[in-house]
Each structure stands twice: as structure tokens, then as C-alpha cells.
Design a protein around this motif. Structure first.
Motif, mmCIF file in Angstrom:
data_model
loop_
_atom_site.group_PDB
_atom_site.id
_atom_site.type_symbol
_atom_site.label_atom_id
_atom_site.label_comp_id
_atom_site.label_asym_id
_atom_site.label_seq_id
_atom_site.Cartn_x
_atom_site.Cartn_y
_atom_site.Cartn_z
ATOM 1 N N PHE A 292 5.879 19.350 -61.526
ATOM 2 C CA PHE A 292 5.033 20.525 -61.714
ATOM 3 C C PHE A 292 5.494 21.351 -62.917
ATOM 4 N N VAL A 293 6.792 21.536 -63.038
ATOM 5 C CA VAL A 293 7.335 22.289 -64.175
ATOM 6 C C VAL A 293 7.056 21.553 -65.476
ATOM 7 N N MET A 294 7.163 20.227 -65.435
ATOM 8 C CA MET A 294 6.915 19.439 -66.642
ATOM 9 C C MET A 294 5.458 19.582 -67.094
ATOM 10 N N ARG A 303 8.425 22.147 -76.556
ATOM 11 C CA ARG A 303 9.006 20.929 -77.098
ATOM 12 C C ARG A 303 9.668 20.110 -76.000
ATOM 13 N N LYS A 304 9.885 18.830 -76.298
ATOM 14 C CA LYS A 304 10.433 17.904 -75.312
ATOM 15 C C LYS A 304 11.805 18.350 -74.837
ATOM 16 N N THR A 306 13.180 21.344 -74.886
ATOM 17 C CA THR A 306 13.061 22.573 -74.081
ATOM 18 C C THR A 306 12.515 22.261 -72.693
ATOM 19 N N THR A 307 11.543 21.380 -72.650
ATOM 20 C CA THR A 307 10.938 21.015 -71.359
ATOM 21 C C THR A 307 11.962 20.403 -70.422
ATOM 22 N N TRP A 308 12.710 19.420 -70.936
ATOM 23 C CA TRP A 308 13.673 18.725 -70.059
ATOM 24 C C TRP A 308 14.800 19.661 -69.623
ATOM 25 N N LEU A 309 15.263 20.512 -70.503
ATOM 26 C CA LEU A 309 16.321 21.448 -70.119
ATOM 27 C C LEU A 309 15.823 22.456 -69.086
ATOM 28 N N LEU A 310 14.564 22.909 -69.250
ATOM 29 C CA LEU A 310 14.001 23.841 -68.284
ATOM 30 C C LEU A 310 13.821 23.163 -66.916
#
Length: 837
Positions: A292-294, A303-304, A306-310
Motif C-alpha cells: 500500500f505504501v509503495m 523516486r525508487k 525514497t520509496t524503498w526507504l520509506l
């Protein structure tokens, strides 16, 4: 150009999965083999040395085998250090007597509240309890000596404990206790459960005033603990403020893992419908949150990196505030590995990542291997990773088919795509159900065919409900003013989802009792599954699957085979604390239950009776006798009749005291489940077996004592020249009336009123002249009874012995055995203390 159907590729080897399985095998060997730590260390060192020597000789296969065996030894050593070894200053080494102690400890968990306001619980016992874990540091005993005492303890405080947070240093005044071992066949092994979580002792406190704050540390760890608890409290407050009362317990369980207020009937509905894995926080919740967050991050164009770290940060934060059980930690580790592989630009292998996550968790806590939640979670994910490619190949739509589909009506295309997805979901759901059902049957004694039907349908619904719930919590935490709007989709979706679960749980044949698979059969079943997973040769793999099918077929045949009855009559006095539940099995297999209750919690008595019947292969009770109208003799009846058919319930006219709480409801439930109700009196005989005479000695309808105990139904059971006397709570006037009967010496005698002094008089002892005296009590009173019954060969107390089984052979030979004498759980395995310089 038409794209070809994807061809299956040779699967890469999964060394991490193999290593995890070998490590787990070492854990199993240590748990049941009980080797010494020196043996494991010497063996592991020798094997690694031999592997190094084999490598130097270029014998790679030999070296691989030796390294594999060394991994097994490493698993055994790690488990032994966790399970059996404690420091000399460990609190586990301190004696547990009745003297109070003072502990200095650090609060290690949030404080949870256990509601004790249940029907059947006496008013004076309806006190809520506050439960938390604490890291003990020192102990001040009753002599005033301060001693180093380290280890994790479970603190149970009578009352509401307020304003304490994880990280607080506190002083605790209470009684140091060891958990009670299982008292009956099939009982939950509480000592093993606590030990698997590293908990060495229990501390019981009489009131919140026994907990005093020493100081509140301000370090990073303490600040993080308080932040985590503050977020959890705020989430709980959002649920309480914005959801209707009937949805609050389900929402709290679904989103933050708090099941303290969850109603028993709601939990039972999830269990019967096979959807309990949705209610308990598990890897499903972590996966839904990450996905869901992704999607949200991609929608706003992040950005990729930022997305994965979040994603990783939110997953770690959610695991911290939710219930961090092994399934959750497995999902967190798995998610971490997937994120790392994505950041490195490498494709992650599912089974490889699953094996690595298993190794990490078993290194941290090797006892998680025996956690049912962890077992079900890992098996389900392994099935998903194994079958996903196979299902994708069979539901693949070629480029040519997609071109032709464009000419079809929209409705046809939607139905076709939905049908393909539903077929794949049902195949996956069915395989997960088949692979995990042995564990479910052994643990919960339940098989839920409804899960096969509803899981594939409810999984997408539960995913949407979870996404709506996470959105509601996120909006409520960041912008509380908008929480009232954000809760609407979650509230409506959860309400519909709960109705669907309750409806599916009421379907005919939704769930039913199941036979319990043996340890040997389960070991063979899962060994064959693992072999089928690891074997590379397709020919060998086919034979492995055939062997699995035949092994399962053999167990089903044995389970369906009628149980052979042991000759003679069996009378089992179950350990239900201060209460009574006595099961009499006649030579012809018919069963009589004398009383069903326990002071404070009748469910305990019902569970104990059901477990005993299940172990003996008995599916129903022919006769239930209620001795009198005291709650500790009947308050387990409602739970019992809900799950076990009862032919006839027998009681005296004095038992119809409907002023007793729960008694009218019991008779209502008995009638609703088709149980016949019949009154009995002195002189009646119960016909269960032509070889057994069961006679009612008391009470007579002409005599009514003011005290209800004195009106207890007394049964005399005669078989093979031996006699049993069951007395309920008989005392005073009732005992005097009973002693007017002329009676031969009693072989098996139930001490009336739980062995109380007023009921067990010298006159009664002289009249009965018992050979064996049995006491159903929550405390050991055998020394006092030994003075009252000096002529008895033995006095047996359930508080000491657990369940006590007396068997009378057809020849009149009496054999008495106790559950605790013949059973030692893994949780009672002795600890070894080590001193370090």
C-alpha cells in the motif's frame, strides 16, 4: 510478433533454505535429545575441521556434507544455550516460596489489561489484572538481603496499573512463582510457552500500590520505548473515538494486535471460518502495508530509493508498535531482504530470502521453531513461493489471446480475467490449507472446510479493509481533524467483512472437531514435503509425492479405525483448580460426567473435559450429573455443550435454584442443544452399562437442608466388587443423612467440598473407611486429610498430581496413575547454571 509462453527454467539451488532446515534439525535434536553443550561444541568444531581438511584435498562433496552436519550442531548448541543454560545470578535459580520479595526491574513491555468481568466469575473475583514484562536486576528477599537477580519476569498485578511505560525502573513487591505445569491430558503447556519467550518466573502482586517508580531514564532506548508506546496509545484512542463499540475490539486486533477486549464469540467465528490468520497480525499485514505504501509513493511520483526507504521505515515502525510475534518478524526480515536486493539491482529469490529470514529468527530465538504461528506463517509463504510460477504458467495469457480479447465485450473480458485470477487464488488457497491443516488439527483440534471456500474470496476484501485501516491511522496521527472522514471506508468495510466472517462461520459443516495427528505421522509428512521441495530429479520427486499421498492415506485409515476400549472401568478426576469435573468411562464405552465447573473460570473445566474425551476418541457424553447449584460445579456447562453433545443431564430438585448466576442460561443452552433434562433422587439407578451399578444415595426429596452443599447429589458406583463414592460438596445435615445408609468400605472416595475441614469429619471417615481418597482442589491439603483419613492407603490431590486416573479391571484390580507423574513437559526441563569469571 507473438510472444512465446514463458518456459520453466531450472530453479537455482537454495543454500540458505537448506542451511535453515539443517539448523532447525539441530534445534529439534537438542529439544528432544537433551545433549550437553560441550557435546555440541566439540562435534561442531570437529566437523568444521574435517570440512576444512576435505577442502584442501579437493573433496568438495565430502566437505559440503561435513559443513551441513556442522550447521546441525550449531543449531543444537544455540538452542541449548537459549533453553537450558542460565547465569548463576539468573532469577530462574531462586526458590519460589510464599514469602514476598522486592524486585528492582525495568519495565520491558506495554501494560496490557485483562478483563475478568465474565459470566460465571464470582463478584469478589471480578478484578481486572494488569500484565507486563520486566527485566529483573536485583532482588531483596524477606531476610533483607539484596541479591543480583537477572532475567525476564511476567508481572501480574490485581487492578489497573496506570502511568507506567516501557523503560521505567520500578520496584515490585510480590510473590515469586513458577508457572504450573499442565495438569490434564491435552492442557496448554504454560511453562514451555513462557520459557520459549525467555520468561523465567512469574511475579504476582496484590494491588497497583505494590509497584513503585524509582526513576524514568532518558536515554535513547528509553525514549524510543516511550515514543513507541505513545504512538500505540494514540492509535488505540483513534479507534475508540471514531468506531462504534462493536467494531472497536476487531479493529484493535486487526491493526495494532490488541486482542484484550475481543469477545470470545467473535474469535470463535474467525476460527470456525478459517480466517483467524487475518485477525491476528502476521506477515499478511506487513505485506499489505508495504504494498500500500509503495502504491502511494508511486502515485505521488517519489523516486525508487525514497520509496524503498520509506517502505522499510514504516514496516519497522509498524512492527514495533504492533505485536512483534515470529510471523511479523519473519515478514520484516523478508521485506528487508527484498528492499536490499532491489536497491542493489538484483532479483530476489523467494525461497532463498525465506531461508535467510528463518536463519535470522532462529539465531535470535531458536524456540520460535516450535511456535505455531511461525510454523503456519513459514509454511504458507513457502507454498506461495513454490507455486506462484506454476500457477502463473497455467493462467498465462499469450499476446495473441490478448489481441483477440480486445474484440470481445468488456463484460466478457472482465469475467475471463476474474475467473483466471479466482482459479489461481483457489489453487493457492487450497494448497496452503492442505499443507497447514495437520498443524491446525494438532494445535486447535479443529478442521475448517469453510476456510477453503471463503479465504480466496475474503482475502482481497481483507486487503482493502487493511489498506483503509492503515490510511485511517496514518491520517489520524498526522492530521487528527481529518480522521472522521478517513474512518468512513474503514468502518463500512470492516462492518461488511465482520458480517461475512460471522455468516461463513454459521455455514453447515463450517468447522468440526478433528482427530489429533501423531508426532510420528507429522514428522514423516513434513519430512516428505521438505524432500519434495529440495530434490532435483523429477523422477525421485514424483515418488516423494506418491509417498506423501500414501503416508496421508495411511493416517486417515488409522484415524477412521474404531478405537479399541481398554477393559474395565475408568474414573478420572481432572485438575480444574477449586472445582470439579470427574469423567467415568464404563466398560462398554458409555461416559458419565460428574460436575463441570471451576471457581472463577468454567472454561478451564470445559477445555479439560474436551481434551480428555478427544484423547480417548470419545465424541459425546451420555450423562452429565450436576451435584448442586454452586457455580464451581456447573459454570463450564455452557462451553461444554456448545462443542460436545450431551445425551441427558441429571440433577436433583434442590439444584433448581435459579437465583444462582448462569444456571438458567445453562439449562436453556442444554435444551437448545437437544439434551434431555431429568430430575433424580435417592434410590434411583442410572443405567449406562449392565456390568456397572450406579445408584443415587442422596438427596431424598423429603429432606431439604438450608445449606445448598448439603443437598449435593451423591453417587455410588459399583463394578467388579469395587465401589466409588462421589460426594460433591456434601456437609453437615447432608452428611448426617448419608451416614444413615449401611455401606461397605469405599475403595475410591471423593473427599467432599474439595477436602474442606467442615465436610471431612472423623465420623464420615469412619463410616466410609476409604482405601483411596481423592481431592479436587486448587491447593495442597493432603497433610490435613491424612490426619482425618489415617486408614487410607493413599490420598491424591489434583493440585499436586494433576489429573488422577483410577482404573478398575474386570478382575477387581485397582490401578491409580497421575498425569504429572507420567508427564514432563519441555518447559520443566532442568536449567543448567554457568558461572563466568
Amino acid at each position: 510478433m507473438v510472444s512465446p509462453v514463458p518456459q520453466p527454467q531450472n530453479k537455482p539451488r537454495e543454500p540458505a533454505l537448506t542451511a535453515a532446515l539443517l539448523f532447525a534439525a539441530g534445534i529439534v535434536c537438542d529439544r528432544f535429545g537433551r545433549w550437553e553443550i560441550s557435546t555440541w561444541l566439540v562435534l561442531g568444531g570437529f566437523l568444521m575441521g574435517a570440512a576444512f581438511f576435505a577442502l584442501r584435498k579437493s573433496q568438495t562433496r565430502t566437505a559440503a556434507v561435513l559443513v551441513a552436519l556442522a550447521l546441525l550442531a550449531a543449531g543444537g548448541a544455540r538452542h541449548h544455550l537459549f533453553w537450558s543454560v542460565r547465569e548463576a545470578s539468573s532469577i530462574a535459580t531462586f526458590p519460589t516460596d510464599l514469602q514476598p520479595v522486592r524486585l528492582e526491574a525495568i519495565v520491558a513491555s506495554p501494560i496490557s489489561l485483562r478483563n475478568n468481568n465474565r459470566p460465571g466469575v464470582p463478584t469478589w473475583m471480578r478484578v481486572d489484572h494488569s500484565i507486563f514484562l520486566a527485566e529483573s536486576q536485583s532482588l531483596l528477599n524477606h531476610a533483607g538481603t539484596k541479591l543480583s537477580a537477572t532475567g525476564l519476569v511476567r508481572v501480574d498485578v490485581a487492578g489497573h496499573l496506570l502511568d507506567y511505560q516501557p523503560g521505567d525502573r520500578v520496584q515490585i513487591l510480590g510473590q515469586l512463582r513458577s508457572p504450573e505445569p499442565p495438569g490434564n491430558p491435552g492442557d496448554f503447556d504454560y511453562p514451555e510457552f513462557l520459557r520459549s519467550r525467555g520468561i523465567d518466573r512469574i511475579v504476582r502482586c496484590d494491588s497497583p500500590d505494590t509497584i513503585q517508580l524509582i526513576d524514568r531514564p532518558t536515554g535513547i532506548q528509553a525514549s524510543w520505548s516511550r515514543l513507541r508506546e505513545a504512538v500505540r496509545v494514540e492509535c488505540d484512542k483513534l479507534i475508540f473515538d471514531h468506531l462504534p463499540a462493536q467494531l472497536q475490539p476487531v479493529a484493535a486486533s486487526l491493526l495494532i494486535g490488541d486482542r484484550s477486549d475481543l469477545k470470545e464469540e467473535t474469535e470463535a467465528a474467525f476460527i470456525r471460518s478459517g480466517t483467524m490468520h487475518i485477525l491476528a497480525i502476521s506477515g499478511l499485514h506487513i505485506g499489505v502495508l508495504a504494498g500500500f505504501v509503495m502504491l502511494l509513493c508511486r502515485a505521488v511520483g517519489l523516486r525508487k530509493l525514497t520509496t524503498w526507504l520509506l517502505v522499510l521505515g514504516l514496516v519497522y515502525g509498524y512492527a514495533a508498535i504492533a505485536e512483534s510475534r515470529p510471523p511479523v518478524m519473519r515478514a520484516v526480515v523478508l521485506c528487508t531482504m527484498v528492499v536490499i536486493s532491489q536497491l542493489l539491482g538484483r532479483k530476489s529469490d523467494g525461497l532463498q530470502a525465506l531461508g535467510l529470514s528463518a536463519l535470522v529468527l532462529l539465531l535470535i530465538n531458536p524456540a520460535d521453531l516450535f511456535d505455531v504461528g511461525a510454523q503456519l506463517s513459514f509454511l504458507a509463504v513457502a507454498v506461495i513461493f513454490t507455486l506462484s510460477d506454476w500457477i502463473a504458467e497455467r493462467t498465462y495469457v499469450s499476446f495473441q489471446d490478448r489481441l483477440l480479447a480486445g474484440e470481445r465485450p468488456l463484460f466478457v473480458r472482465i469475467c475471463t480475467a476474474g475467473g483466471r485470477w479466482l482459479l489461481g487464488a483457489y489453487v493457492m488457497s487450497t494448497m496452503i490449507w492442505l499443507i497447514t491443516i495437520p498443524i491446525t488439527m494438532r494445535t486447535f483440534h479443529l478442521v475448517s472446510p469453510a476456510g477453503l471456500v471463503v479465504n480466496a474470496l475474503l482475502t482481497p476484501v481483507s486487503t482493502l479493509v487493511l489498506c483503509a485501516g492503515y490510511l485511517f491511522l496514518g491520517v489520524g496521527l498526522l492530521c487528527p481533524a481529518l480522521a472522521g472522514w478517513a474512518v468512513i471506508p474503514f468502518r463500512d468495510g470492516l462492518s461488511w467483512f465482520l458480517k461475512a466472517v460471522e455468516w461463513s462461520s454459521r455455514l453447515p459443516g463450517a468447522a468440526g472437531d478433528s482427530p489429533m495427528p501423531s508426532t510420528i505421522w507429522m514428522g514423516g509428512f513434513y519430512a516428505l514435503l521438505i524432500a519434495g521441495l529440495l530434490v532435483r530429479s523429477s523422477g525421485v520427486k514424483r515418488w516423494v509425492w506418491r509417498g506423501t499421498f500414501l503416508w496421508t492415506l495411511g493416517w486417515l485409515a488409522l484415524a477412521a479405525w474404531p478405537h479399541s476400549l481398554e477393559p474395565g472401568l475408568t474414573c478420572t478426576f481432572l485438575d480444574v483448580g477449586h472445582g470439579e469435573a470427574i469423567v467415568v468411562t464404563c466398560p462398554n464405552g458409555r461416559t458419565l460426567l460428574y460436575d463441570i465447573g471451576s471457581l472463577g473460570d468454567g472454561r478451564r473445566a470445559a477445555r479439560s473435559v474436551q481434551a480428555l474425551l478427544r484423547e480417548r476418541g470419545i465424541g459425546h457424553i451420555d450423562a452429565l450429573v450436576l451435584s448442586h447449584a454452586d457455580a464451581d460445579h456447573y459454570n463450564g456447562g455452557i462451553d461444554l455443550v456448545a462443542n460436545t453433545p450431551i445425551g441427558t443431564t441429571l440433577f436433583s430438585q434442590h439444584c433448581l435454584n435459579f437465583e444462582q448466576e448462569g444456571l438458567p442460561e445453562l439449562f436453556t443452552e442444554l435444551t437448545r442443544h437437544g439434551t434431555h433434562l431429568k430430575m433424580i433422587q435417592a434410590g434411583d439407578e442410572l443405567l449406562l452399562d449392565p456390568e456397572v451399578r450406579i445408584k443415587v444415595l442422596h438427596p431424598s426429596p423429603q429432606i431439604r437442608d438450608r445449606q445448598d452443599n448439603s443437598n449435593s447429589v451423591v453417587l455410588q458406583i459399583d463394578y467388579a466388587g469395587k465401589s466409588i463414592l462421589l460426594t460433591g460438596d456434601l456437609e453437615e445435615g447432608g452428611a448426617a443423612a448419608l451416614m444413615k445408609h449401611r455401606i461397605a468400605p469405599i475403595d475410591l472416595f471423593l473427599a467432599p467440598h474439595h477436602g474442606g475441614k467442615s465436610a471431612n469429619t472423623p465420623a464420615l471417615a469412619k463410616w466410609a473407611a476409604p482405601r483411596h481418597v481423592f481431592v479436587s482442589s486448587g491447593r495442597d491439603i493432603t497433610p490435613a486429610l491424612a490426619r482425618i483419613y489415617p486408614q487410607a492407603e493413599a490420598i491424591h490431590c489434583t493440585a499436586v498430581d494433576g489429573a488422577i486416573q483410577a482404573r478398575i479391571s474386570p478382575g477387581g484390580l485397582i490401578q491409580v496413575g497421575t498425569h504429572r507423574a507420567g508427564h514432563q513437559s519441555a518447559g520443566t526441563r532442568p536449567l543448567v547454571t554457568q558461572r563466568h569469571p
